[in-house]
Design an enzyme around this catalytic site. Structure first.
Site, PDB file in Angstrom:
ATOM      1  N   LYS A   1       0.835  -1.202   0.000  1.00 37.98           N
ATOM      2  CA  LYS A   1       0.000   0.000   0.000  1.00 37.98           C
ATOM      3  C   LYS A   1       0.879   1.266   0.000  1.00 37.98           C
ATOM      4  O   LYS A   1       2.094   1.194   0.168  1.00 37.98           O
ATOM      5  CB  LYS A   1      -0.934  -0.011   1.230  1.00 37.98           C
ATOM      6  CG  LYS A   1      -1.927  -1.175   1.201  1.00 37.98           C
ATOM      7  CD  LYS A   1      -2.886  -1.063   0.037  1.00 37.98           C
ATOM      8  CE  LYS A   1      -4.061  -2.012   0.130  1.00 37.98           C
ATOM      9  NZ  LYS A   1      -3.784  -3.382  -0.342  1.00 37.98           N
TER      10      LYS A   1
HETATM   11  C1  LIG Z   1      -9.838  -2.342  -1.755  1.00 36.88           C
HETATM   12  C2  LIG Z   1      -9.274  -3.108  -0.612  1.00 36.88           C
HETATM   13  N1  LIG Z   1     -10.047  -3.343   0.470  1.00 36.88           N
HETATM   14  C3  LIG Z   1      -9.593  -4.005   1.536  1.00 36.88           C
HETATM   15  C4  LIG Z   1      -8.313  -4.504   1.580  1.00 36.88           C
HETATM   16  C5  LIG Z   1      -7.886  -5.312   2.763  1.00 36.88           C
HETATM   17  O1  LIG Z   1      -6.770  -4.841   3.406  1.00 36.88           O
HETATM   18  P1  LIG Z   1      -5.789  -5.854   4.187  1.00 36.88           P
HETATM   19  O2  LIG Z   1      -5.023  -6.612   3.152  1.00 36.88           O
HETATM   20  O3  LIG Z   1      -4.927  -4.952   5.009  1.00 36.88           O
HETATM   21  O4  LIG Z   1      -6.641  -6.738   5.017  1.00 36.88           O
HETATM   22  C6  LIG Z   1      -7.456  -4.259   0.505  1.00 36.88           C
HETATM   23  C7  LIG Z   1      -6.041  -4.671   0.528  1.00 36.88           C
HETATM   24  O5  LIG Z   1      -5.522  -5.635   0.269  1.00 36.88           O
HETATM   25  C8  LIG Z   1      -7.950  -3.579  -0.626  1.00 36.88           C
HETATM   26  O6  LIG Z   1      -7.177  -3.376  -1.691  1.00 36.88           O
END
Ligand SMILES: Cc1ncc(COP(=O)(O)O)c(C=O)c1O
Length: 369
Positions: A187
């Protein structure tokens, strides 16, 4: 073949520098490693990015979404409007609390939820809308908030990809009932793994703090049923270092995108809506010709690239109906985007030479048939 192949340019390059390592070691040596002073400081500092809303740190972006829906009382029998053109985590969070995701189409000019389609999808069971600020482009929050207000719906912004994006000067995560961020390594900023929830509602923030820690504010005085979704102090210390760099990295991403916009002619460069500040988590082009051939040519030229997302969520196995078919969704812009998009490298570590190579390869690959 003679000569050396040019170095491969990866599609993303997570940054773990000396400052991050020193911060992690400092916390490890302190002995205070779980949800201590570093987490409190990270929450405070991240608040500045979201109009000083309350911030609650958790262990991932998915946990942020799931916990927010739980805290809002979303559950079985409820419907939540989500885009199908997103990472599965958006809809998974809805299902994890027992509610039903209602898939709505995107606007081709932003890859984000279409507010008119949102309005048309509201039923008596709808309790919330989850816009996703996809690729770092803010969703049309002004129009989505108007729909939400008309129907008294909660709005949970999925800002996992959009730290420091804004619309009309208002940062994402400061529009809805709550905003949910991810700090996964690829990210725009990270904490190894981690997430953050922003909200203007102090009561909601308190409920979120209870839910992430077994329902406790005071140890062993459990007030409600909760989970363990705490962030470690090691993660928070790394996140705090990254947060100090975010502004500079974002400007570099935006400058890289500007260069690519001005020089790529063989593919359709990313649109940006009026008054939107795009933070280019991804630089996503559309290919009108044969995408597989274009991807293969990019790889041959040493340009890392990826398709986010080749299969819209409503076509993924857990979201098919009992006959193994996608539901009755009509999502033409979602289907078109899933078939056309490729994300090219835009990360802040690119050199001017890398950018030139990306342009050259994209223009060559764009003509691929
Ligand atoms: C659009 C979106 N929502 C939610 C997430 C979930 O985040 P995490 O991977 O930190 O659980 C991500 C990331 O991978 C994402 O790109």
């Amino acid at each position: 073949m003679t000569g050396q192949r040019p170095a491969f340019i990866p599609p993303a390059r997570p940054i773990i520098g000396e400052a991050e390592i020193e911060a992690a070691v400092r916390v490890l040596r302190s002995g205070m490693v779980v949800q201590g002073p570093e987490v409190a400081a990270f929450e405070q500092e991240f608040g500045e990015l979201v109009a000083n809303r309350h911030c609650v740190a958790v262990n991932s972006g998915t946990s942020a979404l799931q916990l927010t829906l739980l805290a809002l009382g979303v559950g079985p029998g409820d419907e939540v409007i989500v885009p199908s053109f997103s990472f599965a985590a958006s809809a998974n969070a809805v299902r994890l609390v027992g509610a039903e995701p209602i898939f709505v189409d995107i606007e081709p000019g932003s890859f984000c939820l279409d507010p008119e389609a949102v309005a048309a999808a509201v039923t008596t069971r709808t309790v919330a809308i989850m816009p996703v600020h996809l690729y770092g482009h803010p969703a049309a929050m002004d129009r989505i908030m108007a729909v939400a207000q008309r129907h008294s719906l909660a709005v949970v912004e999925d800002a996992a990809q959009a730290h420091d994006a804004s619309l009309h000067g208002t940062p994402v995560g400061a529009f809805g009932t709550a905003g949910c961020f991810s700090f996964y390594p690829t990210k725009n900023m990270h904490s190894l793994e981690g997430g953050m929830i922003s909200t203007a509602d102090a009561g909601l923030a308190r409920t979120l703090r209870l839910l992430r820690n077994q329902g406790m504010e005071q140890r062993y005085a459990n007030e409600i049923v909760g989970a363990n979704m705490r962030m470690t102090d090691v993660a928070a210390a790394i996140g705090r270092v990254q947060l100090t760099q975010l502004g500079e990295w974002t400007e570099q991403r935006r400058a890289n995108a500007k260069y690519l916009d001005s020089n790529i002619t063989g593919m359709v460069t990313p649109p940006v809506a009026d008054a939107a500040r795009h933070v280019y988590h991804q630089y996503t082009v559309r290919v009108r010709g044969d995408r597989d051939a274009a991807q293969a040519r990019l790889h041959e030229s040493g340009i890392g690239n990826a398709v986010y997302y080749p299969t819209p969520i409503h076509r993924l196995k857990p979201y098919l109906d009992k006959d193994g078919q996608p539901g009755p969704w009509e999502l033409p812009e979602t289907e078109r985007a899933a078939a056309e998009v490729i994300s090219l490298p835009v990360h802040p570590s690119l050199s001017p030479d890398d950018l030139e190579r990306i342009v050259e390869a994209a223009n060559l690959a764009g003509g691929a048939r």
